[in-house]
Structures are given as structure tokens and as C-alpha cells.
Design a protein around this motif. Structure first.
Motif, PDB file in Angstrom:
ATOM      1  N   ASP A 217       5.353  -1.833   5.231  1.00 51.22           N
ATOM      2  CA  ASP A 217       6.151  -2.366   6.346  1.00 51.22           C
ATOM      3  C   ASP A 217       6.014  -1.503   7.598  1.00 51.22           C
ATOM      4  N   LEU A 218       5.829  -0.179   7.428  1.00 50.15           N
ATOM      5  CA  LEU A 218       5.617   0.715   8.571  1.00 50.15           C
ATOM      6  C   LEU A 218       4.174   0.642   9.075  1.00 50.15           C
ATOM      7  N   ASN A 219       3.334  -0.048   8.309  1.00 51.33           N
ATOM      8  CA  ASN A 219       1.918  -0.210   8.658  1.00 51.33           C
ATOM      9  C   ASN A 219       1.247   1.156   8.869  1.00 51.33           C
ATOM     10  N   LEU A 220       1.374   2.000   7.846  1.00 53.49           N
ATOM     11  CA  LEU A 220       0.788   3.326   7.924  1.00 53.49           C
ATOM     12  C   LEU A 220      -0.740   3.259   7.916  1.00 53.49           C
ATOM     13  N   ARG A 221      -1.354   4.319   8.372  1.00 51.28           N
ATOM     14  CA  ARG A 221      -2.804   4.398   8.338  1.00 51.28           C
ATOM     15  C   ARG A 221      -3.280   4.503   6.879  1.00 51.28           C
ATOM     16  N   VAL A 222      -4.446   3.930   6.614  1.00 58.12           N
ATOM     17  CA  VAL A 222      -5.044   4.049   5.291  1.00 58.12           C
ATOM     18  C   VAL A 222      -5.225   5.519   4.934  1.00 58.12           C
ATOM     19  N   LYS A 223      -5.576   6.331   5.929  1.00 55.04           N
ATOM     20  CA  LYS A 223      -5.783   7.759   5.711  1.00 55.04           C
ATOM     21  C   LYS A 223      -4.550   8.416   5.127  1.00 55.04           C
ATOM     22  N   ASN A 224      -3.372   8.001   5.556  1.00 55.59           N
ATOM     23  CA  ASN A 224      -2.123   8.596   5.089  1.00 55.59           C
ATOM     24  C   ASN A 224      -1.597   7.942   3.821  1.00 55.59           C
ATOM     25  N   MET A 225      -1.827   6.650   3.682  1.00 57.23           N
ATOM     26  CA  MET A 225      -1.250   5.932   2.551  1.00 57.23           C
ATOM     27  C   MET A 225      -2.165   5.947   1.318  1.00 57.23           C
ATOM     28  N   LEU A 226      -3.482   5.890   1.550  1.00 57.43           N
ATOM     29  CA  LEU A 226      -4.445   5.894   0.454  1.00 57.43           C
ATOM     30  C   LEU A 226      -5.524   6.940   0.731  1.00 57.43           C
ATOM     31  N   PRO A 227      -5.153   8.217   0.684  1.00 60.23           N
ATOM     32  CA  PRO A 227      -6.109   9.274   1.053  1.00 60.23           C
ATOM     33  C   PRO A 227      -7.360   9.301   0.180  1.00 60.23           C
ATOM     34  N   ASP A 228      -7.246   8.954  -1.093  1.00 58.39           N
ATOM     35  CA  ASP A 228      -8.427   8.939  -1.953  1.00 58.39           C
ATOM     36  C   ASP A 228      -9.402   7.850  -1.525  1.00 58.39           C
ATOM     37  N   LEU A 229      -8.881   6.696  -1.144  1.00 59.07           N
ATOM     38  CA  LEU A 229      -9.732   5.617  -0.650  1.00 59.07           C
ATOM     39  C   LEU A 229     -10.384   6.027   0.669  1.00 59.07           C
ATOM     40  N   TYR A 230      -9.607   6.641   1.546  1.00 50.19           N
ATOM     41  CA  TYR A 230     -10.131   7.122   2.832  1.00 50.19           C
ATOM     42  C   TYR A 230     -11.288   8.087   2.613  1.00 50.19           C
ATOM     43  N   ALA A 231     -11.167   8.949   1.610  1.00 53.91           N
ATOM     44  CA  ALA A 231     -12.196   9.958   1.350  1.00 53.91           C
ATOM     45  C   ALA A 231     -13.522   9.337   0.922  1.00 53.91           C
ATOM     46  N   GLU A 232     -13.486   8.107   0.389  1.00 55.88           N
ATOM     47  CA  GLU A 232     -14.721   7.460  -0.032  1.00 55.88           C
ATOM     48  C   GLU A 232     -15.590   7.061   1.144  1.00 55.88           C
ATOM     49  N   ASP A 233     -14.993   6.720   2.274  1.00 55.03           N
ATOM     50  CA  ASP A 233     -15.758   6.360   3.479  1.00 55.03           C
ATOM     51  C   ASP A 233     -14.890   6.606   4.709  1.00 55.03           C
ATOM     52  N   PRO A 234     -14.778   7.869   5.146  1.00 52.55           N
ATOM     53  CA  PRO A 234     -13.893   8.209   6.276  1.00 52.55           C
ATOM     54  C   PRO A 234     -14.231   7.456   7.557  1.00 52.55           C
ATOM     55  N   ASP A 235     -15.492   7.231   7.812  1.00 56.12           N
ATOM     56  CA  ASP A 235     -15.873   6.533   9.047  1.00 56.12           C
ATOM     57  C   ASP A 235     -15.358   5.097   9.050  1.00 56.12           C
ATOM     58  N   PHE A 236     -15.469   4.431   7.908  1.00 58.88           N
ATOM     59  CA  PHE A 236     -15.039   3.030   7.838  1.00 58.88           C
ATOM     60  C   PHE A 236     -13.522   2.912   7.961  1.00 58.88           C
ATOM     61  N   TYR A 237     -12.791   3.812   7.318  1.00 59.21           N
ATOM     62  CA  TYR A 237     -11.336   3.689   7.265  1.00 59.21           C
ATOM     63  C   TYR A 237     -10.604   4.543   8.302  1.00 59.21           C
ATOM     64  N   ARG A 238     -11.351   5.176   9.240  1.00 60.58           N
ATOM     65  CA  ARG A 238     -10.739   6.176  10.116  1.00 60.58           C
ATOM     66  C   ARG A 238      -9.525   5.647  10.872  1.00 60.58           C
ATOM     67  N   ASN A 239      -9.637   4.495  11.475  1.00 61.45           N
ATOM     68  CA  ASN A 239      -8.540   3.975  12.311  1.00 61.45           C
ATOM     69  C   ASN A 239      -7.844   2.766  11.684  1.00 61.45           C
ATOM     70  N   MET A 240      -8.191   2.466  10.446  1.00 60.34           N
ATOM     71  CA  MET A 240      -7.651   1.261   9.820  1.00 60.34           C
ATOM     72  C   MET A 240      -6.241   1.520   9.293  1.00 60.34           C
ATOM     73  N   ARG A 241      -5.390   0.508   9.427  1.00 59.34           N
ATOM     74  CA  ARG A 241      -4.034   0.579   8.888  1.00 59.34           C
ATOM     75  C   ARG A 241      -3.926  -0.316   7.657  1.00 59.34           C
ATOM     76  N   ILE A 242      -2.888  -0.066   6.868  1.00 55.68           N
ATOM     77  CA  ILE A 242      -2.776  -0.695   5.559  1.00 55.68           C
ATOM     78  C   ILE A 242      -2.667  -2.218   5.649  1.00 55.68           C
ATOM     79  N   GLN A 243      -1.958  -2.713   6.669  1.00 58.16           N
ATOM     80  CA  GLN A 243      -1.823  -4.164   6.782  1.00 58.16           C
ATOM     81  C   GLN A 243      -3.156  -4.817   7.138  1.00 58.16           C
TER      82      GLN A 243
END
Length: 713
Positions: A563-589
Motif C-alpha cells: 500500500d505504501l508502494n515501496l521500492r523493490v530494492k527495499n521490499m524484496l532486496p534478494d530479488l533486487y540483487a538478482e538484477d539491480p539495473d532492472f529493478y533500480r527504480n521499480m516499485r512494488i506496485q
């Protein structure tokens, strides 16, 4: 197991002083003493602390007969020690005399003698509740014999001769390694010859699970399934097999030269595995399958998965009475507890009496939902069979060096389910699952926006297996359900995420379940199965309130973060680590809606239903296809080229974890939806790193392509 509960008559000197002396004497005997304040306190202690090995109480200070009955309901074997005096009223009935009830008189200087008796009664109690093979194994370890046979670590001695070996020894402990012994130890009998304590253990297990004969298997139900199949179906015969079978049964077909006739189950739009419709079990249906299958004769054996992966149980009596085959095998890997709660009556292979002219087999994974070590499994049999021939099949798949700890854990799991303690164990598991279900409903009702739903009827007031009925009931999503045929097991809890209705209607927005599973995994919560919009949790006897609350907390925290629409980096750090460039600015929603729209674009509910509706064409049996593979008559192609080619392997996407294509089958234009479904699963992984589908039988290359093995043209 040396804890005694003492409830005396406080403030009465001639009673307090003998009990004080007794307490000192019991501590010398090695007992730990606890002092409940009252009867309610005592009963709660017994219920939640199975290490209590006896109760000492004043016969006159309590409603003793009521107290004894209450303790007996919790554990009918627990020793009770009642202290009396010359004026005590001894109106004990025959029923109370059948309890483990012992009387002592208050007297000074008698403590040592009484403590010795209590030690003897405690030893008898522990001896009584310990099953035969486990008891023999414990005794052998205590004797500390010197052996000059396998295993080479010699009860752990070898490990202590190496630095890294010491680390191993210290981690697993002395008794674990001392109990890892050779089959040459004659006093434990033989698992392969079924002699000595091993035979006693098999008889003990059979009595516990309502079978006429039981076998203990040390390589899981994957092996148990092959043992039954090798015995029940000779080469050249035909076998009915549930298409939603475990892959071990596909391996059986690859090993044995038999012809499969597939019993085709249903599934709903959510991807939840349904059961085989009633009609599939009739003679007319079987005759139609034989007419369209080359080389097929009337089947000699049938294999049914009960329960399904998602927790649906059959009315097994209908299947036993309807299927016109000499033997029926219920693969009940996921439900070894059905005999121990009334809600499961009539829903297991061993339910009911013998069926004239038929042999019923049931395989169960003891380790999956009971308290046993991994690979622990059982085969139960009801009916006449050739024990010697069956044992040859058993020995084909059983090591000559079995792990005795695994075998003992099978027997111990059975012992835990016997009597009142066992009934209470399963009942608490059911109650805990029901409480969790109601909590999810409550949180959903209290939510001011969205929350997770749960796959179940609207009302779950009492413990029962809920029927999957036709007609007005739509909660289950099975549009062609048979009446009184299948039932949902309450301890298999399926959480639904927003995005799809039970009838397959896609919402404009949704939250694919894979996101929630990844979020929970990062918080130490591992989901049993993840579907497109559902998550399966198993409420086994090992689940406690702490674990259940951690799931509820994880779900509510996911909702908050979403609901807060957090960044993927903060909410799913393990997923972010798999491809930081792809998920850098993406939010969970954005991530959730991106995957959801892909699923909508490919019309997942339609694809999924069609993929399991039309089976590929069987060009040869799995056995013959494997022989081609052994000879090297195979090649690798991209999965997109599968139409028109004969698959060398079983192709099984996880989820849902059941085969889509069997060895020897070929996809045609008619069965092309199978490929379309597989390609859709591949597409999600290509668009979103970290969401690649695990497809058994397909190899994912570094370039992100799936390759499969087919027979050469």
C-alpha cells in the motif's frame, strides 16, 4: 522425561513433611519436580509438556476421580500416585483401577522406598510407550558394544580423529552416530528379512494405521510407489494411473514395460488440482480408454493420488467399489494422519474393511506431515497378496545398509499417534488450522481496502472436511463437481492473492502470489506451493502458534509495504540483487501490475484449463521412450519446437508440480495449448528476472531459453 508434578495438601504438617522427604529422595533418583497450584494448572502442564512422567497428589485434597479421568483423557498411560491416610475414602471403580493409579500412605522415613517404587513405575511407563525397534536401538547404544563391521566411523569415533570430523560429531551428537549401525547387528533383526525388532515394528505400525501388513521404507514414498508398482503390474500389463501423479510413478512407467491408461482429473481456474471425476472410474470409461490406446488390455492395477497436492480427499469407498481392477494403490504421501481424526473417516486407503477380490495399497510419507526423519515412508496393505514376491520388489529398491534412525523414526511417529495423546495431537493441528483460517477472514473483514482471501467455504465454524459439491456452491471453482466425492482437508490452507476469482475472472489489477512468496521467504517463511494467485501452507503437527502468527504478521506487513508502494530494492532486496539495473527504480506496485498484465494478456485461466484438458498423444510407452534415451537416440531442441516431436523426458512445471508431457508423448496441434501454457510461463521469466519458472525436464540456458530433449526423427 524425568519430570514429576506434585500437588500436596499444603498446610497439613503430617502430610507436608512426608512429601518434603519424598521430594528430596526423588531428586536423588534424578527426577525434576514441579508444583502446580491447582488441578487446572496441572492439566495444562500435562497437555503442553509431554516430558512429565507422573503425577503425585493428595487423594483427599482434590476431586480425585475427576482429576484422574481428566489426566487419563490427556494420556491414559501416565502414572498417577495418590497419597492416602487411614481415613481416606477408597470408592474406586473398576474403570479407575484400569488407570495407571498407584497408592501410597503418608509416613515418615518411607521416602526412599517410595521413590524407588516411583522410579520403577516410571521406567515401566517409558518402556511401555517406547515401540519395539526404537527400544532395541536405544538398548544397543546404551550397551556400548565394540563392533568390527560397518559403518566405518564406528559410532562416531572416526570423526573425532579429524578437526572437521570433530565439527561434524559435535553438531550431530554422540547418540545419533552411535545409533548409525550395521545390519550385522543381529539383535535388531533385519529390515530386508523382516525379522526380530524390525518385524515387531512392522506389526506395531500396521496395528496403528489399520492395515493388515505394513512395510517401512527408508527412501521416501518415491521408492514406496515403485515397490508397489513393480509387484502389482507385470511386464506387458496395463495400469490405470492418475494423470496428476507424482513423478515417481512416471519413473515407474519408465522402469517397467507397462501401458498406462490415464485417469484425467479436473482443476479449477486458480490452478488448484481437483480430483478424478466419478465417471472416470466406471467400466464404460475404462473400455473407451482401452479402445483408443494401442497395446492396452484390461488394467490389472490402478494408482490414485489421495490427497491431491492442494488437499482434496476422495470418498475412497466409492473408488474401491467401482474400479474393476484386482488392486488399487492410493498414493497418500501427504496425508499419513487420516486414521487419527473422525473428520477423515472414509477418506483414506485403509478406511473400512477388506474389499472382496481386491488388494488395497496405501503409501504414506511419514516425514512429510508427521514427526519422522526425511525419507521415512510406509506401505500399508489390506487384502491377500504374495508376501515373498512382494518382498523381492521391496528388496529391489531397499538398500542393504538402511539408516536405523530413519526406521526408528517411522515407528516413533506411529507411537506418537496411538491413544489419547495421538488423537489430541491431530485434533490440535486441525484446530490450529481452523483458527488461522478464521484470523484471515477477520483481517479481511476489518481491512479498509484489500486483504488476502482464503480458499474455503464461507463458514468454517467446526472441524470437518468440506465437501466439493455441485450446484449453487461456487467457492471451490469446480464447475462440474460430483456430489459427495471430494473433500477439502482443513489443514491444507490455501491463501488467495487479489487478481483472479475462483471461476477465473481476471481483475483489472492483481498481486501475483510469487511476489508474496518471495517476500515471506526473506522473512524466514517458506511456502509449500505457489500458484499464480494462491499460496499453500501445511499445518502439520509441528506448526505452533508462533509459526502461525509469523505468517499472519508477514501477510499484514506485505500489505502495508504494498500500500505504501515501496521500492523493490527495499521490499524484496534478494530479488533486487538478482538484477539491480532492472529493478533500480521499480516499485512494488509496478512490478505486481506488470506481471499481472502479462498474465492477463496471455489469458492464464483459459490457457491453464486447456493445457490440462487435452492430453498429448502417446506414441510409445514411457518405458520404450526411456530405452531410446539410454541408447542415445535423443537430441535437444528449443521448447518452442516441441509440437510434432516425441518427448524423451517428463516435462513438469513447478508449480503446479504435476506432469504436462510424459516420455513417449507427442504434442499435436490439438494439444498445442500445453505448449502455449509452457511458453507463457517462460515469458514471465524473460520479462522479469528472478521469476523464471522451474520446469523439470527442461534446461534453462544462460541466454534464458528453455531446451528439452526429444527422440531423433
Amino acid at each position: 522425561m524425568n519430570i514429576l508434578a506434585i500437588m500436596g495438601a499444603h498446610g497439613v504438617f503430617y502430610k507436608d513433611e512426608p512429601l518434603r522427604e519424598l521430594g528430596a529422595a526423588l531428586e536423588v533418583q534424578g527426577f525434576q519436580l514441579i508444583y502446580p497450584k491447582n488441578s487446572d494448572d496441572l492439566l495444562k502442564l500435562i497437555e503442553h509438556n509431554p516430558r512429565i512422567c507422573g503425577v503425585i497428589f493428595d487423594w483427599d485434597a482434590h476431586d480425585s476421580l475427576l482429576l484422574c479421568s481428566a489426566v487419563n483423557e490427556l494420556n491414559e498411560h501416565l502414572p498417577l500416585y495418590a497419597f492416602i491416610n487411614t481415613h481416606s475414602q477408597m470408592d474406586v471403580s473398576l474403570n479407575e483401577m484400569r488407570m495407571a493409579l498407584h497408592f501410597f500412605e503418608y509416613a515418615l522415613n518411607a521416602a526412599d522406598d517410595i521413590a524407588l517404587h516411583i522410579r520403577q513405575y516410571t521406567d515401566d511407563y517409558l518402556d511401555h510407550i517406547t515401540p519395539p525397534l526404537t527400544k532395541a536401538l536405544f538398548t544397543y547404544v546404551k550397551e556400548g558394544k565394540y563392533t568390527f563391521c560397518t559403518p566405518g566411523h564406528m559410532g562416531g569415533t572416526a570423526f573425532q580423529k579429524s578437526p572437521v570430523g570433530c565439527l561434524f560429531y559435535d553438531f550431530f551428537g554422540a547418540n545419533t552416530l552411535k545409533a548409525d549401525i550395521s545390519i550385522s547387528v543381529t539383535e535388531l533383526g533385519s529390515l530386508l528379512d523382516h525379522t526380530g525388532p524390525h518385524l515387531e515394528a512392522e506389526e506395531y505400525v500396521a496395528r496403528t494405521f489399520g492395515a493388515e501388513q505394513s512395510y517401512m521404507v527408508t527412501n521416501g514414498t518415491s521408492t514406496a510407489n515403485k515397490i508397489v508398482g513393480m509387484y502389482a503390474a507385470a511386464a506387458g500389463s496395463t495400469v490405470l494411473i492418475d494423470r496428476n501423479c507424482h513423478k515417481s510413478l512416471t519413473h515407474l512407467l519408465m522402469m517397467s514395460d507397462i501401458t498406462p491408461l490415464w485417469l484425467k482429473p479436473t482443476r479449477n481456474a486458480l490452478g488448484i488440482l481437483g480430483g478424478i471425476p466419478k465417471y472416470e472410474f466406471t467400466r464404460d470409461s475404462i473400455a473407451q480408454k482401452i479402445a483408443t490406446t494401442a497395446g492396452a488390455g484390461w488394467p490389472v492395477h490402478a494408482v490414485i493420488t489421495n490427497s491431491t497436492y492442494d488437499g482434496l480427499l476422495y470418498n475412497t469407498q466409492y473408488i474401491k467399489e467401482t474400479l474393476d481392477v484386482p488392486s488399487i494403490h492410493f498414493d497418500s504421501a501427504w496425508v499419513p494422519y487420516t486414521r487419527f481424526h473422525p473428520i477423515y473417516e472414509g477418506k483414506s486407503g485403509m478406511s473400512g474393511d477388506r474389499v472382496p477380490g481386491k488388494v488395497i495399497y496405501e503409501t504414506q510419507s511419514t516425514h512429510k506431515l508427521l514427526a519422522a526423519l526425511s525419507q521415512a515412508s510406509m506401505i500399508h496393505i489390506k487384502g491377500d497378496y504374495d508376501e515373498q514376491t512382494f518382498n523381492e520388489a521391496y528388496m529391489m529398491h531397499t538398500t542393504t545398509s538402511p539408516n536405523y534412525a530413519i526406521v526408528a523414526s517411522i515407528e516413533t511417529a506411529a507411537a506418537m499417534l496411538r491413544g489419547n495423546p495421538g488423537k489430541r495431537l491431530i485434533n490440535r493441528s486441525v484446530e490450529r488450522a481452523l483458527h488461522f483460517r478464521r484470523e484471515i477472514q477477520r483481517l479481511r473483514e476489518e481491512s479498509d481496502s484489500w486483504f488476502f482471501d482464503i480458499w474455503q467455504p464461507e463458514k468454517v465454524d467446526q472441524a470437518e472436511c468440506w465437501p466439493i459439491q455441485p450446484g449453487e456452491e461456487t467457492w471451490h471453482g469446480f464447475t462440474h463437481a460430483d456430489r459427495d466425492h471430494m473433500y477439502l482437508d482443513p489443514i491444507k490452507v490455501t491463501i488467495l492473492t487479489p487478481g483472479m476469482s475462483e471461476l477465473g475472472v481476471m481483475a483489472d489489477e492483481g498481486i501475483p502470489a510469487a511476489l508474496v512468496a518471495k517476500y515471506l521467504d526473506q522473512r524466514g517463511i517458506v511456502v509449500e506451493k505457489t500458484g499464480p494467485y494462491n499460496l499453500l501452507f501445511l499445518f502439520s503437527i509441528g506448526i505452533d502458534k508462533t509459526r502461525a502468527m509469523s505468517v499472519l504478521r508477514g501477510l499484514t506487513e506485505f500489505k502495508r509495504g504494498y500500500d505504501l508502494n515501496l521500492r523493490v530494492k527495499n521490499m524484496l532486496p534478494d530479488l533486487y540483487a538478482e538484477d539491480p539495473d532492472f529493478y533500480r527504480n521499480m516499485r512494488i506496485q509496478s512490478l505486481a501490475q506488470g506481471i499481472h498484465q502479462l498474465i492477463r494478456k496471455h489469458d492464464l485461466p483459459r490457457l491453464m484449463l486447456q493445457a490440462f484438458d487435452v492430453l498429448p498423444e502417446m506414441k510409445m510407452t514411457p518405458h520404450k521412450a526411456f530405452q531410446h534415451q539410454v541408447r542415445g537416440n535423443v537430441e535437444t531442441v528449443d521448447i518452442s519446437q516441441l509440437v510434432g516431436r516425441i518427448s524423451a523426458n517428463m516435462i513438469l512445471p513447478y508449480p503446479p508440480g504435476v506432469p504436462l508431457v510424459m516420455p513417449g508423448e507427442m504434442l499435436t496441434e490439438q494439444s498445442r495449448p500445453v505448449l502455449d501454457f509452457l511458453l507463457m510461463l517462460c515469458t514471465i521469466g524473460r520479462h522479469y528476472p528472478g521469476f523464471e519458472t522451474d520446469i523439470h525436464g527442461a534446461t534453462l540456458t544462460e541466454e534464458g531459453e528453455y531446451q528439452v530433449r526429444v527422440l531423433k526423427l
